[in-house]
Scaffold this motif. Sequence first.
Motif, PDB file in Angstrom:
ATOM      1  N   TYR A  18       0.739  -1.259   0.021  1.00 31.58           N
ATOM      2  CA  TYR A  18      -0.122  -0.077  -0.063  1.00 31.58           C
ATOM      3  C   TYR A  18       0.890   1.288   0.034  1.00 31.58           C
ATOM      4  O   TYR A  18       0.463   2.184  -0.646  1.00 31.58           O
ATOM      5  CB  TYR A  18      -0.956   0.032   1.052  1.00 31.58           C
ATOM      6  CG  TYR A  18      -2.235  -0.852   1.089  1.00 31.58           C
ATOM      7  CD1 TYR A  18      -3.056  -0.220  -0.074  1.00 31.58           C
ATOM      8  CD2 TYR A  18      -2.721  -1.798   1.819  1.00 31.58           C
ATOM      9  CE1 TYR A  18      -4.391  -0.864  -0.262  1.00 31.58           C
ATOM     10  CE2 TYR A  18      -3.716  -2.513   1.664  1.00 31.58           C
ATOM     11  CZ  TYR A  18      -4.695  -1.946   0.674  1.00 31.58           C
ATOM     12  OH  TYR A  18      -5.998  -2.877   0.541  1.00 31.58           O
ATOM     13  N   ASP A  24      -1.367   4.321  -0.922  1.00 32.68           N
ATOM     14  CA  ASP A  24      -2.671   4.439  -0.382  1.00 32.68           C
ATOM     15  C   ASP A  24      -2.061   4.656   1.325  1.00 32.68           C
ATOM     16  O   ASP A  24      -2.027   3.244   1.925  1.00 32.68           O
ATOM     17  CB  ASP A  24      -3.685   3.287  -0.635  1.00 32.68           C
ATOM     18  CG  ASP A  24      -4.851   3.306   0.365  1.00 32.68           C
ATOM     19  OD1 ASP A  24      -4.986   4.165   1.236  1.00 32.68           O
ATOM     20  OD2 ASP A  24      -5.996   2.404   0.141  1.00 32.68           O
ATOM     21  N   ASN A  27      -4.648   2.955   4.128  1.00 37.49           N
ATOM     22  CA  ASN A  27      -4.679   1.385   4.353  1.00 37.49           C
ATOM     23  C   ASN A  27      -3.265   0.950   4.923  1.00 37.49           C
ATOM     24  O   ASN A  27      -3.160   0.209   5.535  1.00 37.49           O
ATOM     25  CB  ASN A  27      -5.052   0.927   3.148  1.00 37.49           C
ATOM     26  CG  ASN A  27      -6.414   0.798   2.941  1.00 37.49           C
ATOM     27  OD1 ASN A  27      -7.181   0.777   3.820  1.00 37.49           O
ATOM     28  ND2 ASN A  27      -6.961   1.061   1.689  1.00 37.49           N
ATOM     29  N   ASN A  30      -3.160   1.500   8.535  1.00 41.35           N
ATOM     30  CA  ASN A  30      -3.960   0.258   9.212  1.00 41.35           C
ATOM     31  C   ASN A  30      -3.250  -1.159   9.441  1.00 41.35           C
ATOM     32  O   ASN A  30      -3.175  -1.567  10.426  1.00 41.35           O
ATOM     33  CB  ASN A  30      -5.130   0.229   8.442  1.00 41.35           C
ATOM     34  CG  ASN A  30      -5.987   1.344   8.544  1.00 41.35           C
ATOM     35  OD1 ASN A  30      -6.048   2.227   9.535  1.00 41.35           O
ATOM     36  ND2 ASN A  30      -6.867   1.526   7.790  1.00 41.35           N
TER      37      ASN A  30
END
Length: 181
Positions: A18, A24, A27, A30
């Motif tokens: 990611y 991204d 994400n 996370n």
Amino acid sequence: MGRFSAAAKHHQMIAEIYELQLFDLKNAVNHYEQATDYFKSEENNSSAEMCSMKVAHYAAIFEDYQRAIEIYQQTALTHVGGTLLKYNIQTFLFKAALCHICADILSGKHVIQKYVELFPMFEDSNECKFLFELVESIETDDLNGFVMAKFNFTSKFRCDELVKTLLMRIEKIISNGIDLR
């Protein structure tokens, strides 16, 4: 049985995809958080710390300063009195202090003093000396002094992307003419 370790490595790998290929970052964060939790449950502290440093880095980039501060401080605290290189502790405290200043520009002197009490060797570091110069220029509303201190520090010492970003944000706050007195 090592299954959390395998899951942690998978989350770390997904986070890197990611981060580096898909760009991204939310994400990625996370998955770095999930990897951190799994590594901690397996007591793989070095891998957990590496992933949590990524979380702190992006928290600061996304201006979630409190979260970044907590991670940097917690990591520094776990190593005070330990065998980690003193330079790493100083780096964590330096980044936490910069995040504090970005979050509340007037909190600088108090935070630096707190870190010196926590880790006395920090006071003799170049990072701490720079922070005191930075705070002094903020308190006197001296943009030129800040720019000179920043230039002197960044020309002598290698600064990563996060430090440069935080310094630009602090400079922007000062240059916007906020009355700091």
